[in-house]
Design a protein around this motif. Sequence first.
Motif, short mmCIF file in Angstrom:
data_model
loop_
_atom_site.label_atom_id
_atom_site.label_comp_id
_atom_site.label_asym_id
_atom_site.label_seq_id
_atom_site.Cartn_x
_atom_site.Cartn_y
_atom_site.Cartn_z
N UNK A 34 -18.54 8.13 -23.97
CA UNK A 34 -18.55 7.27 -22.79
C UNK A 34 -19.81 6.41 -22.79
N UNK A 35 -19.65 5.13 -22.47
CA UNK A 35 -20.79 4.25 -22.21
C UNK A 35 -20.89 4.07 -20.71
N UNK A 36 -22.12 4.17 -20.19
CA UNK A 36 -22.31 4.07 -18.74
C UNK A 36 -23.51 3.20 -18.42
N UNK A 37 -23.43 2.57 -17.25
CA UNK A 37 -24.56 1.83 -16.70
C UNK A 37 -24.99 2.54 -15.43
N UNK A 38 -26.28 2.90 -15.36
CA UNK A 38 -26.83 3.62 -14.22
C UNK A 38 -27.92 2.79 -13.57
N UNK A 39 -28.23 3.13 -12.31
CA UNK A 39 -29.40 2.52 -11.69
C UNK A 39 -30.63 3.35 -12.04
N UNK A 40 -31.79 2.93 -11.57
CA UNK A 40 -33.04 3.60 -11.96
C UNK A 40 -33.11 5.04 -11.47
N UNK A 41 -32.33 5.35 -10.42
CA UNK A 41 -32.33 6.72 -9.90
C UNK A 41 -31.30 7.60 -10.59
N UNK A 42 -30.57 7.03 -11.55
CA UNK A 42 -29.60 7.81 -12.30
C UNK A 42 -28.20 7.82 -11.72
N UNK A 43 -27.94 6.95 -10.74
CA UNK A 43 -26.59 6.87 -10.16
C UNK A 43 -25.71 5.95 -11.01
#
Length: 278
Positions: A34-43
Amino acid sequence: MDQNSGRQYMIKYERFVPPRKIHALLFDQDVPVIFAILDKEGRFLDSFFLSNKTTADSAEAMEAYKVIADRKAQHKMTQDDLQDALKPESEAKMKNKHIRKHLKDEHLEDIKHQWPSRLISLQNAYGRSDDSLIIDTLRDALAEANGQRAFDFITTHRIDRLVPLLAPHASQSPELIRLVPDVYLSSEHPEVVYDFLLQTAETIDLGSHKSVEELLNQGKRVDLVHHDSLMKRLLTLLMRRVKDETDEKPTAWLSKCVHDRELRATIMDMLKKPKAKG
């Protein structure tokens, strides 16, 4: 966890993409799926299975991971070693007598190249102790690494509690004295700033006059934000060290360090105030 299938996936690759995103690869065992994009808080902001599609970002992540994986295949640690590394040394089997060196070397390589750390990912997923061999050898690596790179590595991997360990780097990497408050003063972890600045006051080269002045300025900055007395605590620590470690008079030393008029006035006012009786 995939709620539809019940399968669990582990993040083994993360790369910070300024200003506020993280590109990540999630693995099923040792296979990126899986490829994912997260915000700086890991969400999670977005994700997709690599078997379904490819984007420029996911292709770049896969290529970067392959380079790292090929390099780390050269490290002499087995899966048993990695499981051992999750335990404190007192509980580990230590069958590999060089495990501490191998762990520290991998940390140092990750810090130098700013690579995503499989060891920290392993610790985050399965670690039960903050004194595991992984964390213990990371502390050793942070002490040896370049201060700025070590700070970037810590913030990228969101292990904020280790920032104060970088205080001994402040003399060689004085930019940290401003950078740590810049990042953490208004965050959910302002205690990181307090601990870092106080430990810096304990270790900074007393001959680094500009750095000492910046340290006191940052203490003043913290006080303005949190209505506290951190600068006074820093000043007390520094002047005590001058008295104990040098032949200079603390006030004479202080005059060499502080040239900012506002800061000088604040310090003079602080020194003139009588000590509270009690």
